[in-house]
Design an enzyme around this catalytic site. Structure first.
Site: not given
Length: 240
Positions: A28-30, A83, A85, A97, A99, A105, A123
């Protein structure tokens, strides 16, 4: 090049780790969404995979791309999770987290034979904590739980503002599991393992965003291209 182009480069490299008939966890996330979009294009070209999303948001995106979906109850053992980060350090310790999907996750990642993190170079950090640590909590006794987080995090050397995550309209953000999130602006976390253990001691805490010893590799896009870092837990890490 832009941050978006770095995310795209990392997601493209991650796609090379996907093999036909794999059971995949979708993050999940961009950055994870970029990967899901690329995966959808491969599925349209005939790639056969079965995927378990880590959030309702990701499920909706994958369904719109006609990616075959399952649940972790139906498919409890996965080959690979891809995924993003919010932060990662040189030991592939993560904060996730941002998102709001940290619980699912972590469940999906630990149900996978392998977890690969995709991220842009911004990141990467020397020490975790620049990004506020998400802590998912149950609604009951939320003030007492917040006080316990503050106290036990302090015992682990972490101090800072602990705020309830809100939506743009000012109401509390609610996770897919029906829980709430505290965002903990601790700053530099010198001992993530100690903090993780302290937070797990609190009954009202469902999960926290520290992913320690979970990621097997990180694919990082940046100005100098894409690098792949493989974890060697107990043996250090090396780039490949």
């Amino acid at each position: 090049m832009s941050v978006d182009s770095y995310k795209l480069a990392a997601a493209r490299r991650a796609l090379g780790f996907v093999e036909p008939r794999m059971r995949l966890g979708l993050g999940t996330g961009s950055t994870a969404s970029v990967f899901v979009e690329l995966l959808g294009a491969q599925v349209r070209e005939g790639l056969s995979v079965l995927c378990v999303p880590t959030s309702e948001q990701t499920r909706a995106l994958a369904r719109s791309l006609d990616i075959p979906l399952s649940t972790l109850d139906e498919t409890p053992l996965l080959d690979l999770t891809i995924d993003g980060a919010d932060e990662l350090d040189s030991e592939l310790r993560l904060i996730k987290g941002g998102g709001g999907a940290l619980l699912r996750e972590k469940i999906v990642a630990t149900a996978s034979d392998r977890m690969i993190v995709i991220a842009d170079a911004q990141k990467r950090v020397d020490k975790l904590g620049r990004f506020p640590l998400p802590v998912e909590v149950v609604r009951f006794g939320i003030t007492a739980t917040r006080n316990m987080i503050e106290m036990l995090a302090g015992d682990s050397g972490c101090h800072g503002e602990i705020t309830l995550r809100l939506k743009p309209d000012g109401t509390p953000f609610v996770t897919d599991g029906g829980n709430l999130i505290f965002d903990c602006a601790f700053g530099q976390i010198d001992d993530p393992e100690s903090l993780d253990e302290a937070l797990k001691f609190i009954p009202g805490v469902v999960e926290n965003g520290l992913f320690l010893g979970i990621a097997d590799a990180a694919i990082i896009g940046g100005p100098e291209g894409v690098s792949v870092i493989e974890a060697r837990y107990g043996e250090g890490q090396e780039a490949v």
